[in-house]
Write an enzyme that holds these catalytic residues in place. Structure first.
Site, PDB file in Angstrom:
ATOM      1  N   ASP A 195      -2.590   1.767  -4.797  1.00  0.00           N
ATOM      2  CA  ASP A 195      -3.709   2.103  -4.081  1.00  0.00           C
ATOM      3  C   ASP A 195      -4.762   0.957  -4.309  1.00  0.00           C
ATOM      4  OD1 ASP A 195      -4.912   2.892  -6.972  1.00  0.00           O
ATOM      5  OD2 ASP A 195      -3.261   4.437  -6.753  1.00  0.00           O
ATOM      6  N   HIS A 221       0.649  -1.298   0.024  1.00  0.00           N
ATOM      7  CA  HIS A 221      -0.121   0.146  -0.026  1.00  0.00           C
ATOM      8  C   HIS A 221       0.852   1.353   0.127  1.00  0.00           C
ATOM      9  CE1 HIS A 221      -3.742   1.659  -0.216  1.00  0.00           C
ATOM     10  NE2 HIS A 221      -4.219   1.448   1.044  1.00  0.00           N
TER      11      HIS A 221
END
Length: 498
Positions: free
Chosen positions: A472, A468
């Site tokens: 995204d 992350h």
């Protein structure tokens, strides 16, 4: 007739005489010698004195300690898994001496010289250190070239240790010594017929080629494309055996064989080593990555029909066709549109490296634990070629012979947890990769079709994890949707295949 009188010489005199002889004839290149003196005598014949003296010396055969060479990947110790020789055995060049296992892969140590094994430094399951002696071999005096490290050859065929030549989809494999022998005789490995395991070219193959060579190039028979076997020879046995096996209840186990548990009643402690030690390092580093999870389901009904049509053709070519080649190829097509999922992030999180090759790994459950070999350059392979490579990796994994080449260099991973059971998972990213997918088992479930009719569908769940820090949720979702579309409509893959 002349009278011969023999008198044994005094020991002190003999010793001085031998020392003088040694001083005159000692060779600087001879490192160790053993001198044997036979009875020396004076011979008196017809009043004339003659001294006949014979001294012979025998050079001891040098014993070379083979040190465990640097296997690479920062490995400093290995576990000795099996010895193929014992003390007193004769070995030739390229003979296997032992198998060792690091936290990366299993490798085989082979002999550099002809000689006799004089000492084994480690027992089975002992820890051997890089740079320390592994075995002593007594060699011929004329073959001494100074201390040498052992020759390491990986069953997985490391790129540093072997020559790989792509020839019609097949690989030519040879150890460095064999490669050197071929270079010295101006021989191309692609022209040599291999007789070793997994198509490996042996020293004998090179020598046989030299003996048969007449100036013409030998036909590369082993590298011809695989052809279907004759129907009369191959087709009848398969159906004839299977019904008999099904008729016998004992031949079809209802569940996997589980070893009988043994209760000792005592605690015991054992060190973490081998691949388990590698998992400790990898997972400790992996859990420092902030994971993003995404899950979805895929309708594989059309893919199942397609595979059933192609399965027989693949088996006629000697290849088992599973669903994984389609999953892997679909992932590679998706990575072309979302290259950030096929990248790596440096330790300081300052640079992203986009990988050109799609080396897609497959998490594999083996007797040695969880291993993740990868299929190299999937973006350049067909579905059938991926199936061929998967068959090879599965064979090596079952035999515990996966090596450094197969286990390193991965850029993206799929874990087929559904082959064991379960629908969803939370896969852990394998650094330095940035994404991984876990595939659940295929279930037959009711679903609505485009006419709002309830139909039988083959559903598989997929669980994605992504880094992350650079990926995204929207990117992961779009990739998953594209990957799913290729599998739900296999015909779409045809438009993007290269």
């Amino acid at each position: 007739m002349a009278t011969v009188i023999s008198v044994r010489a005094p020991f002190a005199f003999m010793r001085r005489l031998v020392s003088a002889r040694l001083h005159r004839h000692c060779c600087s290149k001879l490192q160790a010698a053993c001198f044997v003196s036979r009875p020396h005598s004076y011979s008196l014949i017809a009043g004339q004195q003659h001294r006949f003296f014979r001294t012979t010396y025998v050079a001891a055969r040098p014993i070379l300690p083979f040190k465990l060479s640097d296997i690479g990947e920062g490995i400093m110790e290995v576990t000795v898994k099996e010895w193929y020789v014992k003390e007193g055995d004769k070995v030739s060049q390229f003979d296997s001496i032992c198998e060792v296992q690091s936290d990366k892969a299993s490798v085989t140590i082979t002999s550099r010289y002809d000689g006799v094994v004089r000492k084994l430094y480690y027992d089975v399951d002992s820890i051997a250190l890089v740079g320390k002696p592994l075995v002593d071999i007594e060699t011929e005096a004329g073959h001494v070239e100074g201390p040498q490290e052992d020759v390491v050859e990986t069953p997985a065929m490391s790129q540093e240790e072997h020559t790989h030549q792509e020839i019609k989809g097949h690989k030519t494999q040879a150890t460095p010594a064999v490669r050197r022998l071929a270079i010295e005789n101006n021989i191309k490995l692609s022209e040599v017929i291999s007789t070793g395991k997994d198509g490996r070219i042996l020293k004998e193959d090179i020598l046989n080629f030299i003996a048969r060579q007449t100036g013409a190039i030998l036909p590369p028979a082993p590298f011809q494309e695989i052809r279907p076997p004759p129907p009369a020879a191959a087709a009848p046995p398969a159906p004839a055996v299977k019904p008999k096996e099904k008729m016998t209840p004992a031949s079809v186990p209802t569940s996997p064989a589980i070893p009988k548990p043994v209760f000792t009643g005592k605690d015991h402690t054992e060190p973490i080593k081998g691949f388990q030690k590698a998992m400790v390092k990898t997972m400790s580093a992996a859990l420092k990555i902030p994971h993003f999870g995404y899950k979805d389901e895929v309708d594989l009904s059309q893919l199942i029909r397609l595979r059933s049509e192609l399965k027989g053709l693949a088996e006629s070519r000697g290849v088992k066709l599973s669903y994984m080649p389609f999953f892997i190829k679909a992932a590679s097509l998706g990575l072309l549109h979302f290259p950030i999922l096929n990248s790596s992030l440096d330790e300081n999180c300052t640079n992203i490296t986009y990988k050109a090759a799609h080396n897609i790994g497959l998490a594999m459950d083996t007797n040695q634990g969880l291993l993740v070999p990868n299929v190299k350059n999937v973006q350049m392979l067909s579905v059938f070629e991926i199936a061929v490579e998967l068959n090879r990796l599965q064979t090596l994994g079952a035999a515990g012979q996966l090596g450094t080449t197969e286990l390193t260099g991965g850029t993206f991973t799929l874990s087929n947890i559904g082959s064991i059971g379960g629908t969803y998972a939370k896969p852990v990213i394998l650094p330095p990769e940035v994404a991984i997918g876990a595939l659940g088992k295929i279930q037959v479930l009711p679903r609505f079709n485009h006419k709002s009719e309830v139909v039988k569908a083959h559903i598989m769940n997929v669980s994605w994890s992504a880094d992350h820090r650079i990926i995204d949720g929207a990117t992961m979702c779009r990739f998953s949707n594209l990957w799913r579309s290729y599998l739900e409509n296999p015909a779409y893959m045809v438009l993007d295949l290269k």
